[in-house]
Design an enzyme around this catalytic site. Structure first.
Site, mmCIF file in Angstrom:
data_model
loop_
_atom_site.group_PDB
_atom_site.id
_atom_site.type_symbol
_atom_site.label_atom_id
_atom_site.label_comp_id
_atom_site.label_asym_id
_atom_site.label_seq_id
_atom_site.Cartn_x
_atom_site.Cartn_y
_atom_site.Cartn_z
ATOM 1 N N CYS A 164 11.944 17.856 40.919
ATOM 2 C CA CYS A 164 11.505 17.777 42.322
ATOM 3 C C CYS A 164 11.395 16.296 42.692
ATOM 4 O O CYS A 164 11.523 15.412 41.835
ATOM 5 C CB CYS A 164 10.136 18.437 42.460
ATOM 6 S SG CYS A 164 8.900 17.589 41.442
ATOM 7 N N HIS A 174 5.043 16.791 32.790
ATOM 8 C CA HIS A 174 4.818 17.661 31.631
ATOM 9 C C HIS A 174 6.148 18.154 31.043
ATOM 10 O O HIS A 174 6.468 19.336 31.117
ATOM 11 C CB HIS A 174 3.933 18.851 32.038
ATOM 12 C CG HIS A 174 2.529 18.445 32.320
ATOM 13 N ND1 HIS A 174 1.704 19.094 33.208
ATOM 14 C CD2 HIS A 174 1.787 17.417 31.810
ATOM 15 C CE1 HIS A 174 0.523 18.500 33.227
ATOM 16 N NE2 HIS A 174 0.552 17.478 32.405
ATOM 17 N N GLU A 197 -4.226 17.767 36.811
ATOM 18 C CA GLU A 197 -4.336 17.716 38.270
ATOM 19 C C GLU A 197 -5.702 18.251 38.714
ATOM 20 O O GLU A 197 -6.344 17.685 39.609
ATOM 21 C CB GLU A 197 -3.200 18.530 38.905
ATOM 22 C CG GLU A 197 -3.195 18.401 40.414
ATOM 23 C CD GLU A 197 -2.113 19.248 41.080
ATOM 24 O OE1 GLU A 197 -1.064 19.515 40.442
ATOM 25 O OE2 GLU A 197 -2.326 19.656 42.227
ATOM 26 N N THR A 229 -1.299 22.122 43.153
ATOM 27 C CA THR A 229 0.007 22.163 43.838
ATOM 28 C C THR A 229 1.007 23.109 43.179
ATOM 29 O O THR A 229 2.030 23.441 43.782
ATOM 30 C CB THR A 229 0.641 20.749 43.850
ATOM 31 O OG1 THR A 229 0.705 20.280 42.495
ATOM 32 C CG2 THR A 229 -0.150 19.792 44.710
ATOM 33 N N ASN A 247 3.859 24.631 36.583
ATOM 34 C CA ASN A 247 4.827 25.289 37.478
ATOM 35 C C ASN A 247 5.867 26.077 36.688
ATOM 36 O O ASN A 247 6.336 27.122 37.151
ATOM 37 C CB ASN A 247 5.438 24.274 38.456
ATOM 38 C CG ASN A 247 6.501 23.410 37.833
ATOM 39 O OD1 ASN A 247 7.674 23.752 37.833
ATOM 40 N ND2 ASN A 247 6.099 22.275 37.241
ATOM 41 N N SER A 293 9.700 19.737 36.241
ATOM 42 C CA SER A 293 9.708 18.562 35.369
ATOM 43 C C SER A 293 10.817 18.620 34.312
ATOM 44 O O SER A 293 10.881 17.748 33.444
ATOM 45 C CB SER A 293 8.342 18.415 34.681
ATOM 46 O OG SER A 293 7.928 19.647 34.131
HETATM 47 O O1 0CM Z 1 1.511 20.491 37.338
HETATM 48 P P1 0CM Z 1 2.571 20.851 36.303
HETATM 49 O O2 0CM Z 1 1.945 21.125 34.981
HETATM 50 O O3 0CM Z 1 3.472 21.907 36.788
HETATM 51 O O4 0CM Z 1 3.376 19.499 36.166
HETATM 52 P P2 0CM Z 1 4.873 19.170 35.734
HETATM 53 O O5 0CM Z 1 4.833 17.771 35.259
HETATM 54 O O6 0CM Z 1 5.432 20.195 34.849
HETATM 55 O O7 0CM Z 1 5.646 19.275 37.112
HETATM 56 C C1 0CM Z 1 5.633 18.322 38.086
HETATM 57 C C2 0CM Z 1 4.408 17.981 38.684
HETATM 58 C C3 0CM Z 1 3.394 17.657 39.196
HETATM 59 C C4 0CM Z 1 2.192 17.210 39.847
HETATM 60 FE FE1 SF4 Z 2 6.802 17.943 42.160
HETATM 61 FE FE2 SF4 Z 2 4.243 18.275 41.495
HETATM 62 FE FE3 SF4 Z 2 4.882 16.773 43.592
HETATM 63 FE FE4 SF4 Z 2 5.255 19.392 43.695
HETATM 64 S S1 SF4 Z 2 3.303 18.322 43.542
HETATM 65 S S2 SF4 Z 2 6.690 17.820 44.424
HETATM 66 S S3 SF4 Z 2 5.843 19.854 41.572
HETATM 67 S S4 SF4 Z 2 5.401 16.385 41.423
#
Ligand code: 0CM
Ligand code: SF4
Length: 423
Positions: free
Chosen positions: A127, A156, A241, A279, A339, A381
């Site tokens: 993203c 992550h 978060e 989020t 996510n 991610s």
């Molecule tokens: O929040 P999550 O564990 O999904 O984090 P991620 O690093 O896998 O994904 C992107 C983000 C954010 C904030």
């Molecule tokens: Fe990506 Fe997390 Fe930002 Fe959503 S909140 S755009 S998943 S980094």
């Protein structure tokens, strides 16, 4: 699958018991060029699960006249509807157990041979917030000669972290591991004001890679708490978060994880309650929790716009369009990625089994035996190349027909912090 025992021509290749090298490509005598082994990642995983220490690389095969060097267990096969494929592993000459492990892994692959449909969810993978966070670390690495520290995993994903580590980033859990006055990057998931204050005390140079969509929730937390509300934060305990956002107003914020938690909530003034969310939650589950909150607190105030971000929402929508028509879903992502985990759960709730995999080596061929249609997506991610690797591995098991189902196009981009923008 026709299996042969050959020798390996590779100067200096010596293997101990329990060790193996999986061929990423195999060149036999008389071949015009090496044949790439598409199933190499699957084979690596299958051998690791059998307890072998596995490496990989290109191998050259010769007839087994030189019995001293490593032996090569090599299979060539042409799956129905597909083209000629190879799978080959070098092991120590007297290592019967390793040889048996290779034979059993090859049988597992053989049982998974068939042509398949692959339904590719779109959007998937990186993203805008992840792209930005990785680019920030890359740019700081290019700017600095001294070590660049990153507090927590930048995103992550184990592959992203490993890759940045190789390029010089030093990942730490807490700021007391960072030498005074050094440079530290805050991860995409955000930090609490306490962490910012600790960085100030250590006189660190801070580069903040918090996703702007997380920053927006922090700002709301401050605003809602500032107007005297109890702020209910819907999220997962222990997630970075959640910890960062709750830290904005620890005395005025409460965490709820489920509908059951809502029933148990006690607030000082039920007419002054608002909510915010992590989020990366499941949209459908969160709707249920908000409904329960509204039933208990009819004056409940909502965030200005949804906190579940566009990328999370889109990846869930895209997977919905794929899971129902799949026998099995693969979600590429790491185990601590919220996510990505939500995608696995969504598919499972829809009745399609789903597996979270860090990469193709985690695909167990036994899952594929009955799977004529495989759904494929990746968390926000997970690097796109890992999705390509899974597709390539599936193509090594037979002809595949890839159909991409795109529910929407994403064109979100976030500006970089001034400190890393090109002059
Ligand atoms: O929040 P999550 O564990 O999904 O984090 P991620 O690093 O896998 O994904 C992107 C983000 C954010 C904030
Ligand atoms: Fe990506 Fe997390 Fe930002 Fe959503 S909140 S755009 S998943 S980094």
């Amino acid at each position: 699958m026709h299996t042969e025992i050959l020798a390996v021509r590779a100067a200096g290749l010596s293997l101990g018991h329990g060790q193996a090298v999986v061929a990423t490509s195999l060149e036999r005598q008389g071949d015009a060029r090496p044949l790439r082994s598409r199933v190499a990642p699957l084979l690596q995983g299958a051998l690791r699960r059998r307890g072998l220490v596995v490496q990989s690389g290109p191998l050259q095969a010769v007839p087994p006249s030189d019995a001293k060097g490593p032996v090569l267990v090599a299979a060539t096969y042409t799956p129905h509807g597909g083209t000629e494929q190879t799978a080959a592993v070098a092991v120590a000459p007297q290592d019967r157990a390793a040889r048996a492990a290779v034979q059993s892994a090859l049988r597992e692959l053989e049982d998974a041979l068939r042509s398949r449909a692959v339904l590719l969810a779109s959007p998937r993978s990186f993203c805008a917030g992840v792209d930005r966070a990785i680019e920030i670390v890359e740019r700081v690495l290019a700017q600095e000669d001294a070590p660049v520290y990153v507090r927590k995993q930048i995103v992550h994903n184990v592959h992203v972290v490993r890759d940045l580590e190789r390029r010089g980033a030093v990942f730490v859990d807490e700021l007391d591991e960072v030498p005074p006055a050094a440079t530290v990057v805050f991860s995409a998931h955000g930090v609490s004001p306490d962490v910012r204050a600790a960085a100030d005390r250590r006189e660190l140079r801070v580069i903040d890679a918090t996703c702007p969509l997380v920053t927006k929730v922090h700002a709301e937390a401050r605003r809602f708490a500032g107007r005297g509300d109890t702020v209910v934060f819907i999220g997962h305990a222990g997630h970075e978060e959640t910890e960062g956002t709750l830290g904005e107003a620890p005395d005025r914020m409460v965490l709820v994880e489920s509908v059951a938690d809502v029933a148990a909530l006690q607030v000082p003034d039920p007419t002054r309650v608002s909510y915010l969310t992590q989020t990366t939650l499941a949209v459908d589950e969160t709707t249920e929790v908000i409904k329960a909150l509204r039933e208990r607190f009819p004056a409940l105030r909502a965030p200005h716009s949804e906190d579940i971000c566009y990328a999370t929402t889109n990846r869930q929508e895209a997977l919905r369009a794929v899971a129902a028509d799949s026998d099995l879903v693969f979600v590429v992502g790491s185990v601590n990625s919220s996510n990505s985990q939500r995608l696995v759960e969504l598919s499972t709730r829809q009745g399609t089994p789903a597996q979270l995999i860090d990469d193709a080596s985690e695909v167990d061929p036994r899952w594929l035996r009955e799977a004529a249609t495989v759904g494929l997506t990746a968390g926000a991610s997970a690097p796109p190349r890992l999705v390509e690797q899974v597709i390539d591995s599936l193509a090594g098991l037979g002809a595949i027909h890839v159909e991409e189902r795109e529910v929407t196009q994403e064109n979100v981009q976030f500006a970089l912090p001034r400190a890393v923008r090109a002059k």
